[in-house]
Write a protein that holds these residues in place. Sequence first.
Motif, mmCIF file in Angstrom:
data_model
loop_
_atom_site.group_PDB
_atom_site.id
_atom_site.type_symbol
_atom_site.label_atom_id
_atom_site.label_comp_id
_atom_site.label_asym_id
_atom_site.label_seq_id
_atom_site.Cartn_x
_atom_site.Cartn_y
_atom_site.Cartn_z
ATOM 1 N N MET A 143 0.855 -1.179 0.000
ATOM 2 C CA MET A 143 0.000 0.000 0.000
ATOM 3 C C MET A 143 0.897 1.238 0.000
ATOM 4 S SD MET A 143 -2.734 1.125 2.925
ATOM 5 C CE MET A 143 -3.585 2.663 2.744
ATOM 6 N N ASP A 144 0.557 2.209 -0.825
ATOM 7 C CA ASP A 144 1.262 3.486 -0.827
ATOM 8 C C ASP A 144 0.573 4.440 0.146
ATOM 9 O OD1 ASP A 144 3.074 2.729 -2.821
ATOM 10 O OD2 ASP A 144 1.677 3.295 -4.407
ATOM 11 N N CYS A 145 1.360 5.364 0.689
ATOM 12 C CA CYS A 145 0.772 6.387 1.554
ATOM 13 C C CYS A 145 -0.231 7.215 0.767
ATOM 14 C CB CYS A 145 1.862 7.310 2.100
ATOM 15 S SG CYS A 145 2.848 6.562 3.383
ATOM 16 N N ARG A 146 -1.309 7.608 1.431
ATOM 17 C CA ARG A 146 -2.315 8.469 0.807
ATOM 18 C C ARG A 146 -1.863 9.914 0.877
ATOM 19 N NH1 ARG A 146 -5.727 4.913 3.292
ATOM 20 N NH2 ARG A 146 -5.672 6.094 5.207
ATOM 21 N N SER A 147 -1.937 10.595 -0.211
ATOM 22 C CA SER A 147 -1.641 12.024 -0.235
ATOM 23 C C SER A 147 -2.643 12.758 0.650
ATOM 24 C CB SER A 147 -1.737 12.523 -1.679
ATOM 25 O OG SER A 147 -1.491 13.893 -1.735
ATOM 26 N N GLY A 148 -2.158 13.708 1.434
ATOM 27 C CA GLY A 148 -3.052 14.501 2.271
ATOM 28 C C GLY A 148 -3.539 13.794 3.509
ATOM 29 N N CYS A 149 -2.821 12.779 3.985
ATOM 30 C CA CYS A 149 -3.254 12.050 5.179
ATOM 31 C C CYS A 149 -2.511 12.557 6.415
ATOM 32 C CB CYS A 149 -3.058 10.550 5.002
ATOM 33 S SG CYS A 149 -3.591 9.577 6.442
ATOM 34 N N GLY A 150 -1.255 12.189 6.576
ATOM 35 C CA GLY A 150 -0.464 12.641 7.716
ATOM 36 C C GLY A 150 -0.821 12.007 9.042
ATOM 37 N N ALA A 151 -1.700 11.001 9.046
ATOM 38 C CA ALA A 151 -2.115 10.384 10.312
ATOM 39 C C ALA A 151 -0.937 9.797 11.077
ATOM 40 C CB ALA A 151 -3.163 9.302 10.048
ATOM 41 N N CYS A 152 0.066 9.293 10.360
ATOM 42 C CA CYS A 152 1.223 8.689 11.031
ATOM 43 C C CYS A 152 2.083 9.744 11.720
ATOM 44 C CB CYS A 152 2.051 7.875 10.040
ATOM 45 S SG CYS A 152 2.680 8.824 8.650
ATOM 46 N N CYS A 153 1.853 11.011 11.427
ATOM 47 C CA CYS A 153 2.581 12.111 12.077
ATOM 48 C C CYS A 153 1.739 12.777 13.157
ATOM 49 C CB CYS A 153 2.988 13.152 11.031
ATOM 50 S SG CYS A 153 4.051 12.502 9.738
ATOM 51 N N ARG A 183 11.072 3.995 9.096
ATOM 52 C CA ARG A 183 10.705 2.576 9.005
ATOM 53 C C ARG A 183 9.209 2.362 8.829
ATOM 54 N NH1 ARG A 183 13.756 1.553 14.020
ATOM 55 N NH2 ARG A 183 11.699 1.114 14.797
ATOM 56 N N PHE A 184 8.403 3.391 9.048
ATOM 57 C CA PHE A 184 6.955 3.224 8.940
ATOM 58 C C PHE A 184 6.571 2.849 7.512
ATOM 59 C CE2 PHE A 184 2.698 4.700 7.918
ATOM 60 C CZ PHE A 184 1.971 4.064 8.907
ATOM 61 N N ALA A 185 5.721 1.858 7.381
ATOM 62 C CA ALA A 185 5.220 1.446 6.072
ATOM 63 C C ALA A 185 3.696 1.421 6.122
ATOM 64 C CB ALA A 185 5.759 0.076 5.695
ATOM 65 N N ALA A 186 3.073 2.107 5.199
ATOM 66 C CA ALA A 186 1.611 2.121 5.136
ATOM 67 C C ALA A 186 1.084 0.713 4.879
ATOM 68 C CB ALA A 186 1.150 3.056 4.028
ATOM 69 N N ALA A 187 -0.003 0.371 5.552
ATOM 70 C CA ALA A 187 -0.641 -0.933 5.395
ATOM 71 C C ALA A 187 -2.124 -0.777 5.708
ATOM 72 C CB ALA A 187 -0.006 -1.954 6.329
ATOM 73 N N PRO A 188 -2.973 -1.564 5.053
ATOM 74 C CA PRO A 188 -4.423 -1.431 5.280
ATOM 75 C C PRO A 188 -4.852 -1.579 6.736
ATOM 76 C CG PRO A 188 -4.007 -2.772 3.341
ATOM 77 C CD PRO A 188 -2.672 -2.542 4.005
ATOM 78 N N ASP A 189 -4.194 -2.472 7.498
ATOM 79 C CA ASP A 189 -4.605 -2.668 8.889
ATOM 80 C C ASP A 189 -4.164 -1.524 9.791
ATOM 81 O OD1 ASP A 189 -1.922 -3.488 8.614
ATOM 82 O OD2 ASP A 189 -2.082 -4.927 10.249
ATOM 83 N N ILE A 190 -3.305 -0.657 9.301
ATOM 84 C CA ILE A 190 -2.855 0.511 10.053
ATOM 85 C C ILE A 190 -3.513 1.775 9.521
ATOM 86 C CG2 ILE A 190 -0.846 1.936 10.633
ATOM 87 C CD1 ILE A 190 0.822 -0.653 10.436
#
Length: 84
Positions: free
Chosen positions: A1-11, A56-63
Amino acid sequence: MDCRSGCGACCIAPSITSPIPGMPDGKPAGVRCLHLTLDLLCGLFGRPERPEVCGRFAAAPDICGVDQADAIRLIGWWEKATAA
């Protein structure tokens, strides 16, 4: 999964315990990182001072779920589930 543009939830949603420039004690869960830009991108991306955990963070559907609100909810759940 690629990071979604305009998300930033991981930050925003997770805690980061390692030092971040301007945040020497890291950041608590639910607090926006000082380096999250207005367009929700990492201002430290590609720079040596970016915390290793962020790199190290990698986007994934369960996250990340299906949208930003879902990502914030899921990352918050993971944060609580893994707290010591």
